[in-house]
Design a protein around this motif. Structure first.
Motif, PDB file in Angstrom:
ATOM      1  N   GLN A   1       0.825  -1.206   0.000  1.00 20.32           N
ATOM      2  CA  GLN A   1       0.000   0.000   0.000  1.00 20.32           C
ATOM      3  C   GLN A   1       0.867   1.267   0.000  1.00 20.32           C
ATOM      4  O   GLN A   1       0.668   2.171  -0.811  1.00 20.32           O
ATOM      5  CB  GLN A   1      -0.921  -0.009   1.216  1.00 20.32           C
ATOM      6  N   TYR A   2       1.842   1.326   0.910  1.00 17.96           N
ATOM      7  CA  TYR A   2       2.665   2.524   1.015  1.00 17.96           C
ATOM      8  C   TYR A   2       3.613   2.682  -0.175  1.00 17.96           C
ATOM      9  O   TYR A   2       3.811   3.785  -0.675  1.00 17.96           O
ATOM     10  CB  TYR A   2       3.442   2.545   2.335  1.00 17.96           C
ATOM     11  N   VAL A   3       4.209   1.578  -0.621  1.00 18.26           N
ATOM     12  CA  VAL A   3       5.131   1.658  -1.757  1.00 18.26           C
ATOM     13  C   VAL A   3       4.384   2.081  -3.015  1.00 18.26           C
ATOM     14  O   VAL A   3       4.843   2.951  -3.763  1.00 18.26           O
ATOM     15  CB  VAL A   3       5.874   0.315  -1.958  1.00 18.26           C
ATOM     16  N   THR A   4       3.214   1.504  -3.251  1.00 19.67           N
ATOM     17  CA  THR A   4       2.421   1.860  -4.431  1.00 19.67           C
ATOM     18  C   THR A   4       2.027   3.332  -4.397  1.00 19.67           C
ATOM     19  O   THR A   4       2.159   4.038  -5.401  1.00 19.67           O
ATOM     20  CB  THR A   4       1.164   0.968  -4.526  1.00 19.67           C
ATOM     21  N   THR A   5       1.571   3.811  -3.253  1.00 14.37           N
ATOM     22  CA  THR A   5       1.189   5.218  -3.116  1.00 14.37           C
ATOM     23  C   THR A   5       2.386   6.127  -3.383  1.00 14.37           C
ATOM     24  O   THR A   5       2.284   7.119  -4.106  1.00 14.37           O
ATOM     25  CB  THR A   5       0.626   5.481  -1.705  1.00 14.37           C
ATOM     26  N   PHE A   6       3.533   5.772  -2.823  1.00 15.62           N
ATOM     27  CA  PHE A   6       4.745   6.562  -3.015  1.00 15.62           C
ATOM     28  C   PHE A   6       5.147   6.600  -4.490  1.00 15.62           C
ATOM     29  O   PHE A   6       5.414   7.677  -5.040  1.00 15.62           O
ATOM     30  CB  PHE A   6       5.884   5.985  -2.166  1.00 15.62           C
ATOM     31  N   ILE A   7       5.179   5.451  -5.137  1.00 19.06           N
ATOM     32  CA  ILE A   7       5.589   5.390  -6.548  1.00 19.06           C
ATOM     33  C   ILE A   7       4.625   6.188  -7.420  1.00 19.06           C
ATOM     34  O   ILE A   7       5.063   6.953  -8.295  1.00 19.06           O
ATOM     35  CB  ILE A   7       5.712   3.928  -7.025  1.00 19.06           C
ATOM     36  N   GLU A   8       3.328   6.025  -7.202  1.00 17.50           N
ATOM     37  CA  GLU A   8       2.347   6.778  -7.988  1.00 17.50           C
ATOM     38  C   GLU A   8       2.546   8.280  -7.798  1.00 17.50           C
ATOM     39  O   GLU A   8       2.496   9.048  -8.761  1.00 17.50           O
ATOM     40  CB  GLU A   8       0.925   6.378  -7.599  1.00 17.50           C
ATOM     41  N   TYR A   9       2.785   8.701  -6.574  1.00 17.62           N
ATOM     42  CA  TYR A   9       3.008  10.119  -6.286  1.00 17.62           C
ATOM     43  C   TYR A   9       4.242  10.626  -7.031  1.00 17.62           C
ATOM     44  O   TYR A   9       4.208  11.683  -7.668  1.00 17.62           O
ATOM     45  CB  TYR A   9       3.156  10.333  -4.774  1.00 17.62           C
ATOM     46  N   MET A  10       5.327   9.890  -6.934  1.00 17.12           N
ATOM     47  CA  MET A  10       6.573  10.305  -7.582  1.00 17.12           C
ATOM     48  C   MET A  10       6.421  10.341  -9.107  1.00 17.12           C
ATOM     49  O   MET A  10       6.853  11.300  -9.750  1.00 17.12           O
ATOM     50  CB  MET A  10       7.722   9.376  -7.169  1.00 17.12           C
ATOM     51  N   LEU A  11       5.812   9.322  -9.689  1.00 24.73           N
ATOM     52  CA  LEU A  11       5.616   9.294 -11.139  1.00 24.73           C
ATOM     53  C   LEU A  11       4.721  10.452 -11.589  1.00 24.73           C
ATOM     54  O   LEU A  11       4.987  11.087 -12.609  1.00 24.73           O
ATOM     55  CB  LEU A  11       5.032   7.952 -11.581  1.00 24.73           C
ATOM     56  N   ASN A  12       3.678  10.721 -10.825  1.00 28.60           N
ATOM     57  CA  ASN A  12       2.765  11.826 -11.157  1.00 28.60           C
ATOM     58  C   ASN A  12       3.439  13.192 -11.041  1.00 28.60           C
ATOM     59  O   ASN A  12       2.944  14.170 -11.594  1.00 28.60           O
ATOM     60  CB  ASN A  12       1.518  11.794 -10.271  1.00 28.60           C
ATOM     61  N   ASN A  13       4.557  13.242 -10.327  1.00 22.35           N
ATOM     62  CA  ASN A  13       5.294  14.490 -10.191  1.00 22.35           C
ATOM     63  C   ASN A  13       6.520  14.542 -11.103  1.00 22.35           C
ATOM     64  O   ASN A  13       7.414  15.362 -10.893  1.00 22.35           O
ATOM     65  CB  ASN A  13       5.675  14.726  -8.731  1.00 22.35           C
ATOM     66  N   GLY A  14       6.548  13.666 -12.095  1.00 25.42           N
ATOM     67  CA  GLY A  14       7.560  13.744 -13.135  1.00 25.42           C
ATOM     68  C   GLY A  14       8.874  13.048 -12.870  1.00 25.42           C
ATOM     69  O   GLY A  14       9.820  13.210 -13.652  1.00 25.42           O
ATOM     70  N   PHE A  15       8.971  12.279 -11.809  1.00 27.66           N
ATOM     71  CA  PHE A  15      10.207  11.556 -11.542  1.00 27.66           C
ATOM     72  C   PHE A  15      10.275  10.297 -12.396  1.00 27.66           C
ATOM     73  O   PHE A  15       9.266   9.626 -12.611  1.00 27.66           O
ATOM     74  CB  PHE A  15      10.306  11.168 -10.057  1.00 27.66           C
ATOM     75  N   THR A  16      11.466   9.980 -12.855  1.00 28.80           N
ATOM     76  CA  THR A  16      11.658   8.740 -13.616  1.00 28.80           C
ATOM     77  C   THR A  16      11.890   7.597 -12.633  1.00 28.80           C
ATOM     78  O   THR A  16      12.162   7.835 -11.440  1.00 28.80           O
ATOM     79  CB  THR A  16      12.882   8.843 -14.547  1.00 28.80           C
ATOM     80  N   GLU A  17      11.836   6.382 -13.136  1.00 29.20           N
ATOM     81  CA  GLU A  17      12.095   5.211 -12.293  1.00 29.20           C
ATOM     82  C   GLU A  17      13.493   5.303 -11.679  1.00 29.20           C
ATOM     83  O   GLU A  17      13.677   5.053 -10.484  1.00 29.20           O
ATOM     84  CB  GLU A  17      11.958   3.935 -13.123  1.00 29.20           C
ATOM     85  N   ALA A  18      14.477   5.685 -12.490  1.00 25.67           N
ATOM     86  CA  ALA A  18      15.855   5.792 -11.996  1.00 25.67           C
ATOM     87  C   ALA A  18      15.962   6.861 -10.902  1.00 25.67           C
ATOM     88  O   ALA A  18      16.666   6.656  -9.900  1.00 25.67           O
ATOM     89  CB  ALA A  18      16.795   6.123 -13.148  1.00 25.67           C
ATOM     90  N   GLN A  19      15.268   7.978 -11.072  1.00 18.50           N
ATOM     91  CA  GLN A  19      15.303   9.036 -10.059  1.00 18.50           C
ATOM     92  C   GLN A  19      14.643   8.576  -8.761  1.00 18.50           C
ATOM     93  O   GLN A  19      15.122   8.899  -7.664  1.00 18.50           O
ATOM     94  CB  GLN A  19      14.617  10.292 -10.584  1.00 18.50           C
ATOM     95  N   ILE A  20      13.559   7.834  -8.882  1.00 12.15           N
ATOM     96  CA  ILE A  20      12.870   7.316  -7.693  1.00 12.15           C
ATOM     97  C   ILE A  20      13.797   6.370  -6.930  1.00 12.15           C
ATOM     98  O   ILE A  20      13.954   6.475  -5.711  1.00 12.15           O
ATOM     99  CB  ILE A  20      11.553   6.605  -8.075  1.00 12.15           C
ATOM    100  N   ILE A  21      14.433   5.478  -7.651  1.00 12.31           N
ATOM    101  CA  ILE A  21      15.354   4.521  -7.020  1.00 12.31           C
ATOM    102  C   ILE A  21      16.496   5.263  -6.334  1.00 12.31           C
ATOM    103  O   ILE A  21      16.876   4.944  -5.205  1.00 12.31           O
ATOM    104  CB  ILE A  21      15.872   3.498  -8.056  1.00 12.31           C
ATOM    105  N   GLU A  22      17.036   6.273  -7.005  1.00 13.91           N
ATOM    106  CA  GLU A  22      18.130   7.064  -6.435  1.00 13.91           C
ATOM    107  C   GLU A  22      17.681   7.775  -5.157  1.00 13.91           C
ATOM    108  O   GLU A  22      18.405   7.810  -4.161  1.00 13.91           O
ATOM    109  CB  GLU A  22      18.643   8.076  -7.464  1.00 13.91           C
ATOM    110  N   GLN A  23      16.468   8.318  -5.155  1.00 11.00           N
ATOM    111  CA  GLN A  23      15.929   8.997  -3.976  1.00 11.00           C
ATOM    112  C   GLN A  23      15.751   8.018  -2.817  1.00 11.00           C
ATOM    113  O   GLN A  23      16.065   8.341  -1.666  1.00 11.00           O
ATOM    114  CB  GLN A  23      14.589   9.656  -4.301  1.00 11.00           C
TER     115      GLN A  23
END
Length: 123
Positions: A91-113
């Motif tokens: 639940q938390y990981v999915t919410t976080f990923i959706e939020y980050m993607l919706n704010n223009g972050f790439t998969e690589a940027q999310i992983i780096e963060q």
């Protein structure tokens, strides 16, 4: 027990999330007795009917077992608790990923963060 409520979702669900977090992180152990409905209501400052609804919902999910005349207890079924932990994580990981993607972050940027945050957390 300190719980702060917001208006984003019903109080009984927020209280259930609070208990699930404590069960998931081991603060409340398998087989442990939960405080009475009245004790919990007084402690968190909500109506006892709200707490009763929370306990009933946790029982419906199998995480809590009501024992006649004794109270409510956390299940001793480790598989159910493991499943609860997995659901919380998803639940938390999915919410976080959706939020980050919706704010223009790439998969690589999310992983780096995430890596940077973990490094900060670990000292």
């Amino acid at each position: 027990m300190s719980v702060s409520f917001d208006n984003s979702k019903p109080i009984y669900l927020q209280l259930m999330d609070h208990f699930f977090q404590k069960i998931s992180n081991g603060s409340i152990r398998p087989g442990q007795k939960l405080p009475s409905v009245r004790e919990t209501a007084v402690e968190v400052g909500v109506n006892p009917n709200t707490v009763q609804r929370t306990y009933a919902e946790m029982e419906r999910k199998g995480i809590v077992e009501a024992r006649r005349g004794q109270g409510s207890f956390v299940t001793e079924n480790e598989a159910l608790i493991k499943e609860l932990r997995a659901e919380i994580s998803e639940q938390y990981v999915t919410t976080f990923i959706e939020y980050m993607l919706n704010n223009g972050f790439t998969e690589a940027q999310i992983i780096e963060q995430v890596k940077a945050a973990l490094n900060k957390s670990n000292g």
